[in-house]
Design a protein around this motif. Structure first.
Motif, PDB file in Angstrom:
ATOM      1  N   ALA A 293      -8.675   9.313   4.068  1.00 16.71           N
ATOM      2  CA  ALA A 293      -9.655   8.663   3.191  1.00 16.71           C
ATOM      3  C   ALA A 293      -9.066   8.372   1.822  1.00 16.71           C
ATOM      4  N   TYR A 294      -8.249   9.275   1.300  1.00 14.72           N
ATOM      5  CA  TYR A 294      -7.621   9.053  -0.015  1.00 14.72           C
ATOM      6  C   TYR A 294      -6.688   7.861   0.023  1.00 14.72           C
ATOM      7  N   ARG A 295      -5.863   7.759   1.044  1.00 14.67           N
ATOM      8  CA  ARG A 295      -4.947   6.615   1.147  1.00 14.67           C
ATOM      9  C   ARG A 295      -5.719   5.310   1.307  1.00 14.67           C
ATOM     10  N   LEU A 296      -6.832   5.372   2.046  1.00 13.83           N
ATOM     11  CA  LEU A 296      -7.629   4.166   2.235  1.00 13.83           C
ATOM     12  C   LEU A 296      -8.236   3.688   0.918  1.00 13.83           C
ATOM     13  N   ARG A 297      -8.740   4.636   0.078  1.00  8.55           N
ATOM     14  CA  ARG A 297      -9.301   4.234  -1.217  1.00  8.55           C
ATOM     15  C   ARG A 297      -8.237   3.657  -2.136  1.00  8.55           C
ATOM     16  N   ARG A 298      -7.055   4.202  -2.168  1.00  5.89           N
ATOM     17  CA  ARG A 298      -5.972   3.679  -3.011  1.00  5.89           C
ATOM     18  C   ARG A 298      -5.568   2.280  -2.588  1.00  5.89           C
ATOM     19  N   SER A 299      -5.534   2.049  -1.285  1.00  4.30           N
ATOM     20  CA  SER A 299      -5.140   0.720  -0.831  1.00  4.30           C
ATOM     21  C   SER A 299      -6.179  -0.333  -1.209  1.00  4.30           C
ATOM     22  N   ARG A 300      -7.472   0.059  -1.281  1.00  2.78           N
ATOM     23  CA  ARG A 300      -8.508  -0.898  -1.648  1.00  2.78           C
ATOM     24  C   ARG A 300      -8.494  -1.213  -3.144  1.00  2.78           C
ATOM     25  N   ARG A 301      -8.071  -0.286  -4.006  1.00  2.00           N
ATOM     26  CA  ARG A 301      -8.038  -0.495  -5.446  1.00  2.00           C
ATOM     27  C   ARG A 301      -6.791  -1.258  -5.900  1.00  2.00           C
ATOM     28  N   ARG A 302      -5.782  -1.440  -5.119  1.00  2.00           N
ATOM     29  CA  ARG A 302      -4.528  -2.082  -5.518  1.00  2.00           C
ATOM     30  C   ARG A 302      -4.771  -3.584  -5.691  1.00  2.00           C
ATOM     31  N   PRO A 303      -4.309  -4.262  -6.840  1.00  2.00           N
ATOM     32  CA  PRO A 303      -4.504  -5.708  -7.060  1.00  2.00           C
ATOM     33  C   PRO A 303      -3.713  -6.520  -6.060  1.00  2.00           C
ATOM     34  N   PRO A 304      -4.193  -7.767  -5.813  1.00  2.00           N
ATOM     35  CA  PRO A 304      -3.483  -8.598  -4.831  1.00  2.00           C
ATOM     36  C   PRO A 304      -2.107  -8.984  -5.310  1.00  2.00           C
ATOM     37  N   ASP A 305      -1.199  -9.137  -4.413  1.00  2.00           N
ATOM     38  CA  ASP A 305       0.195  -9.483  -4.717  1.00  2.00           C
ATOM     39  C   ASP A 305       0.369 -10.983  -4.542  1.00  2.00           C
ATOM     40  N   ASP A 306       0.532 -11.762  -5.732  1.00  2.00           N
ATOM     41  CA  ASP A 306       0.662 -13.221  -5.672  1.00  2.00           C
ATOM     42  C   ASP A 306       2.098 -13.691  -5.790  1.00  2.00           C
ATOM     43  N   GLY A 307       2.978 -12.814  -5.937  1.00  2.00           N
ATOM     44  CA  GLY A 307       4.374 -13.232  -6.170  1.00  2.00           C
ATOM     45  C   GLY A 307       5.167 -13.453  -4.932  1.00  2.00           C
ATOM     46  N   GLY A 308       4.522 -13.500  -3.855  1.00  2.00           N
ATOM     47  CA  GLY A 308       5.271 -13.693  -2.619  1.00  2.00           C
ATOM     48  C   GLY A 308       5.937 -12.428  -2.197  1.00  2.00           C
ATOM     49  N   PRO A 309       6.525 -12.510  -1.067  1.00  2.00           N
ATOM     50  CA  PRO A 309       7.157 -11.289  -0.541  1.00  2.00           C
ATOM     51  C   PRO A 309       8.359 -10.887  -1.354  1.00  2.00           C
ATOM     52  N   GLY A 310       8.395  -9.606  -1.703  1.00  2.00           N
ATOM     53  CA  GLY A 310       9.563  -9.063  -2.385  1.00  2.00           C
ATOM     54  C   GLY A 310       9.577  -9.343  -3.867  1.00  2.00           C
ATOM     55  N   GLN A 311       8.527  -9.968  -4.514  1.00  2.00           N
ATOM     56  CA  GLN A 311       8.544 -10.292  -5.940  1.00  2.00           C
ATOM     57  C   GLN A 311       7.200  -9.954  -6.540  1.00  2.00           C
ATOM     58  N   SER A 312       7.169  -9.131  -7.611  1.00  2.00           N
ATOM     59  CA  SER A 312       5.930  -8.742  -8.263  1.00  2.00           C
ATOM     60  C   SER A 312       5.463  -9.833  -9.187  1.00  2.00           C
ATOM     61  N   SER A 313       4.149  -9.756  -9.656  1.00  2.00           N
ATOM     62  CA  SER A 313       3.607 -10.765 -10.559  1.00  2.00           C
ATOM     63  C   SER A 313       4.316 -10.767 -11.895  1.00  2.00           C
ATOM     64  N   GLY A 314       4.740  -9.593 -12.398  1.00  2.00           N
ATOM     65  CA  GLY A 314       5.491  -9.545 -13.666  1.00  2.00           C
ATOM     66  C   GLY A 314       6.801 -10.277 -13.570  1.00  2.00           C
ATOM     67  N   ASP A 315       7.512 -10.088 -12.465  1.00  2.00           N
ATOM     68  CA  ASP A 315       8.778 -10.794 -12.287  1.00  2.00           C
ATOM     69  C   ASP A 315       8.559 -12.291 -12.226  1.00  2.00           C
TER      70      ASP A 315
END
Length: 331
Positions: A293-315
């Motif tokens: 349940a803890y892992r499931l809640r953390r995965s739901r709170r994580r922001p969407p990744d728009d930088g494509g595979p292998g690249q974060s939004s900051g990069d």
């Protein structure tokens, strides 16, 4: 109308049943009842001429090393046919559970080897008693103390052992120990060892203490065992009201005539394993469910990744700024 085949089948069945009824069953001869002449004889210590020692349960002989001791065995045939018996001497020992037993064949080295009957085989007529003399020659190097034995009388499939209690003169020592005390469920197991040279009739006292006080107290009582010199027996003590959950110390104290005594303790943990195992499994299941349940809640709170595979939004934003700077320089 019955068919010829039906007649033939019934005829064959009748022949088989008749044959089976007339054929002896294998082993039946070995299990046939003992003839009356074999079952109607007895063997016991003979009565002296004065009759003062009538009803002796066993022979008692005593003397120093190097002496020859004598007595008589009576074989009484109360049946209607003659009985032939064979006689031999045998050493005695404690069988499993402490029973008095005699050795077979030529395994005797004590009283059984020193004992000689006037005849190895005797035929006793119907309704007659035969007194058979015997002697015990005590070796000069025999150790002092008790040397239990027996005269084994055998006829057919029946054997009778008449006990011979021989005491060789000299110093005697009564000593015993209690060993290998264990607790298994509702039973206390222990071993008694006769360390002396006399027979012992041990008395036992049992006690047990737990974390919160006394659990078991049993007053001294005589055990149904004749502990022979040099012998050890494995015995048990029932404990039907043993605790379900406790840490216990069990104490056994054993005494016997002549100052013999021994004491031993053992520790045991009583744990209801079924409830404990069930509780442990439930706890593991709860921990696993909580982690999931803890892992499931953390995965739901994580922001969407728009930088494509292998690249974060900051990069991605940093790459866009470098692109704009480079475009302005070129213009």
């Amino acid at each position: 109308m019955p068919s010829p085949t039906g007649h033939a089948a019934r005829l064959v069945l009748a022949v088989l049943l008749f044959t089976f009824a007339m054929t002896p069953v294998a082993g039946a001869a070995a299990r046939r009842p003992t003839p009356a002449s074999d079952a109607s004889w007895t063997a016991q210590p003979a009565v002296s001429g004065s009759g003062m020692d009538g009803g002796r349960p066993y022979f008692y002989l005593e003397g120093p090393p190097g002496t020859v001791l004598q007595d008589r065995l009576s074989v009484t045939n109360s049946g209607t046919a003659p009985v032939t018996v064979r006689l031999r001497g045998a050493d005695a020992y404690n069988a499993e559970g402490g029973d008095f037993a005699v050795r077979g064949g030529k395994g005797s080295t004590g009283t059984g080897a020193w004992l000689r009957t006037a005849a190895a085989e005797v035929t006793v007529p119907a309704r007659t008693r035969a007194d058979v003399p015997f002697s015990v020659t005590v070796p000069t190097g025999a150790t002092p103390g008790d040397h239990p034995g027996a005269i084994v009388v055998r006829s057919g499939d029946r054997s009778v052992g008449v006990r011979v209690q021989l005491r060789v003169g000299g110093p005697t020592l009564a000593a015993l120990t209690v060993e290998d005390v264990t607790v298994s469920g509702q039973t206390i197991h222990y071993t008694l060892v006769n360390r002396g040279n006399t027979e012992l009739a041990p008395r036992i006292t049992v006690g047990a203490d737990g974390v919160f006080g006394t659990l078991l107290r049993r007053e001294a009582r005589t055990l149904p065992v004749e502990l022979l010199p040099g012998q050890r027996v494995r015995l048990s003590e029932p404990w039907r009201d043993a605790p379900a959950l406790d840490s216990v110390t069990v104490r056994l104290r054993v005494t016997a005539a002549g100052g013999a005594h021994g004491e031993a303790t053992a520790r045991a943990a009583f744990v209801p394993w079924a409830p404990v195992t069930g509780g442990a499994l439930l706890l593991l299941a709860a921990v696993a469910a909580g982690g999931y349940a803890y892992r499931l809640r953390r995965s739901r709170r994580r922001p969407p990744d728009d930088g494509g595979p292998g690249q974060s939004s900051g990069d991605q934003r940093h790459s866009e700024r470098r692109h704009l700077v480079k475009a302005g320089a070129e213009s």
